[in-house]
Design a protein around this motif. Sequence first.
Motif, PDB file in Angstrom:
ATOM      1  N   GLU A   4      43.422  -0.075 -70.423  1.00  0.00           N
ATOM      2  CA  GLU A   4      44.173   0.381 -69.270  1.00  0.00           C
ATOM      3  C   GLU A   4      45.199  -0.676 -68.894  1.00  0.00           C
ATOM      4  O   GLU A   4      44.913  -1.853 -68.863  1.00  0.00           O
ATOM      5  N   ARG A   5      46.409  -0.210 -68.583  1.00  0.00           N
ATOM      6  CA  ARG A   5      47.444  -1.131 -68.148  1.00  0.00           C
ATOM      7  C   ARG A   5      47.283  -1.389 -66.661  1.00  0.00           C
ATOM      8  O   ARG A   5      46.875  -0.528 -65.906  1.00  0.00           O
ATOM      9  N   GLN A   6      47.619  -2.590 -66.257  1.00  0.00           N
ATOM     10  CA  GLN A   6      47.560  -2.898 -64.845  1.00  0.00           C
ATOM     11  C   GLN A   6      48.922  -2.627 -64.224  1.00  0.00           C
ATOM     12  O   GLN A   6      49.927  -2.575 -64.914  1.00  0.00           O
ATOM     13  N   PRO A   7      48.983  -2.419 -62.911  1.00  0.00           N
ATOM     14  CA  PRO A   7      50.254  -2.175 -62.262  1.00  0.00           C
ATOM     15  C   PRO A   7      51.145  -3.397 -62.335  1.00  0.00           C
ATOM     16  O   PRO A   7      50.670  -4.524 -62.400  1.00  0.00           O
ATOM     17  N   ALA A   8      52.451  -3.155 -62.333  1.00  0.00           N
ATOM     18  CA  ALA A   8      53.392  -4.261 -62.438  1.00  0.00           C
ATOM     19  C   ALA A   8      53.285  -5.203 -61.246  1.00  0.00           C
ATOM     20  O   ALA A   8      53.349  -6.407 -61.391  1.00  0.00           O
ATOM     21  N   ALA A   9      53.123  -4.653 -60.052  1.00  0.00           N
ATOM     22  CA  ALA A   9      53.053  -5.481 -58.857  1.00  0.00           C
ATOM     23  C   ALA A   9      51.778  -5.156 -58.098  1.00  0.00           C
ATOM     24  O   ALA A   9      51.683  -4.128 -57.471  1.00  0.00           O
ATOM     25  N   TRP A  47      43.754 -13.781 -63.037  1.00  0.00           N
ATOM     26  CA  TRP A  47      45.028 -14.326 -62.588  1.00  0.00           C
ATOM     27  C   TRP A  47      46.008 -14.411 -63.759  1.00  0.00           C
ATOM     28  O   TRP A  47      47.169 -14.031 -63.632  1.00  0.00           O
ATOM     29  N   THR A  48      45.533 -14.890 -64.909  1.00  0.00           N
ATOM     30  CA  THR A  48      46.386 -14.989 -66.096  1.00  0.00           C
ATOM     31  C   THR A  48      46.797 -13.602 -66.579  1.00  0.00           C
ATOM     32  O   THR A  48      47.955 -13.393 -66.958  1.00  0.00           O
ATOM     33  N   ALA A  49      45.879 -12.660 -66.575  1.00  0.00           N
ATOM     34  CA  ALA A  49      46.196 -11.294 -67.014  1.00  0.00           C
ATOM     35  C   ALA A  49      47.265 -10.680 -66.136  1.00  0.00           C
ATOM     36  O   ALA A  49      48.160  -9.974 -66.628  1.00  0.00           O
ATOM     37  N   HIS A  50      47.192 -10.951 -64.839  1.00  0.00           N
ATOM     38  CA  HIS A  50      48.209 -10.414 -63.927  1.00  0.00           C
ATOM     39  C   HIS A  50      49.572 -11.045 -64.199  1.00  0.00           C
ATOM     40  O   HIS A  50      50.591 -10.359 -64.220  1.00  0.00           O
ATOM     41  N   ARG A  51      49.579 -12.348 -64.414  1.00  0.00           N
ATOM     42  CA  ARG A  51      50.848 -13.050 -64.650  1.00  0.00           C
ATOM     43  C   ARG A  51      51.485 -12.660 -65.993  1.00  0.00           C
ATOM     44  O   ARG A  51      52.695 -12.573 -66.105  1.00  0.00           O
ATOM     45  N   ARG A  52      50.668 -12.430 -66.997  1.00  0.00           N
ATOM     46  CA  ARG A  52      51.192 -12.146 -68.341  1.00  0.00           C
ATOM     47  C   ARG A  52      51.184 -10.658 -68.688  1.00  0.00           C
ATOM     48  O   ARG A  52      51.504 -10.286 -69.816  1.00  0.00           O
ATOM     49  N   ASP A  53      50.781  -9.828 -67.716  1.00  0.00           N
ATOM     50  CA  ASP A  53      50.772  -8.380 -67.899  1.00  0.00           C
ATOM     51  C   ASP A  53      49.875  -7.941 -69.056  1.00  0.00           C
ATOM     52  O   ASP A  53      50.230  -7.094 -69.856  1.00  0.00           O
ATOM     53  N   TRP A  54      48.690  -8.561 -69.134  1.00  0.00           N
ATOM     54  CA  TRP A  54      47.714  -8.158 -70.143  1.00  0.00           C
ATOM     55  C   TRP A  54      47.038  -6.866 -69.698  1.00  0.00           C
ATOM     56  O   TRP A  54      46.926  -6.607 -68.502  1.00  0.00           O
ATOM     57  N   PRO A  55      46.561  -6.067 -70.643  1.00  0.00           N
ATOM     58  CA  PRO A  55      45.825  -4.851 -70.256  1.00  0.00           C
ATOM     59  C   PRO A  55      44.452  -5.217 -69.684  1.00  0.00           C
ATOM     60  O   PRO A  55      43.869  -6.251 -70.030  1.00  0.00           O
ATOM     61  N   LEU A  56      43.967  -4.357 -68.800  1.00  0.00           N
ATOM     62  CA  LEU A  56      42.632  -4.556 -68.251  1.00  0.00           C
ATOM     63  C   LEU A  56      41.592  -4.218 -69.312  1.00  0.00           C
ATOM     64  O   LEU A  56      41.867  -3.439 -70.229  1.00  0.00           O
ATOM     65  N   PRO A  57      40.399  -4.781 -69.213  1.00  0.00           N
ATOM     66  CA  PRO A  57      39.360  -4.478 -70.212  1.00  0.00           C
ATOM     67  C   PRO A  57      39.010  -2.983 -70.187  1.00  0.00           C
ATOM     68  O   PRO A  57      39.097  -2.342 -69.137  1.00  0.00           O
ATOM     69  N   PRO A  58      38.592  -2.448 -71.302  1.00  0.00           N
ATOM     70  CA  PRO A  58      38.222  -1.022 -71.332  1.00  0.00           C
ATOM     71  C   PRO A  58      36.970  -0.763 -70.489  1.00  0.00           C
ATOM     72  O   PRO A  58      36.180  -1.678 -70.210  1.00  0.00           O
ATOM     73  N   ARG A  59      36.770   0.482 -70.123  1.00  0.00           N
ATOM     74  CA  ARG A  59      35.661   0.860 -69.252  1.00  0.00           C
ATOM     75  C   ARG A  59      34.300   0.488 -69.843  1.00  0.00           C
ATOM     76  O   ARG A  59      33.420   0.021 -69.134  1.00  0.00           O
ATOM     77  N   TRP A  60      34.136   0.680 -71.143  1.00  0.00           N
ATOM     78  CA  TRP A  60      32.836   0.379 -71.762  1.00  0.00           C
ATOM     79  C   TRP A  60      32.496  -1.105 -71.630  1.00  0.00           C
ATOM     80  O   TRP A  60      31.340  -1.467 -71.425  1.00  0.00           O
TER      81      TRP A  60
END
Length: 202
Positions: A4-9, A47-60
Amino acid sequence: MSNERQPAALRGLDGVLVALAVAVAAHFTSLPAWITLLLVATVAWRWTAHRRDWPLPPRWLRATVAVAATVAVFASYRTLNGVEAGTSFLVLMAGVKLLETRNSRDLTVVVFICYFLLYAALLRDQQLRQLPWLLAGVLVATGALMRIHAGTAGDSLREARLAQLAENLQREDLAPMEEALAIVRLADVDELSQEDLAKRLG
């Protein structure tokens, strides 16, 4: 299943992470080291995932982490009840919730976990020397909550008024005076210049 992608802001994430750190610090001496390290790793990753726009971990993966955290707390304390086990469980659930923070509702849940952690610290140690830290924690958590929701009520109200005015202008039985008033209100609500208003109305 795709990541899942995280929101830009994601407004207020930094404040929420600080509030969580302050709330957990009140339990630093009583938490097992592995729980503290796991939370630090989760906060750093989020925090790093938000700054670098990494995808969120999958639900499983999130579900697996949540089940593993529950089993680990139960194995450590032989219960999930009580101040000690409950605090450890809350800290781990805050970390799990950080792995799926996509919107303001998710961040709000983490802030309320911070409030519960601060209350649990008060239950654990009711000495007066801890009060300034707990009050500071409440202020930081409340500031984070205000930052998350800053402008959202005003934005939705403004959008509703704009939609109502636009719908009103499309009525066929609109008298000239009503049309003029609706145009003036539209310009006021949307803060449009005469040129912008003319472009919007065609």
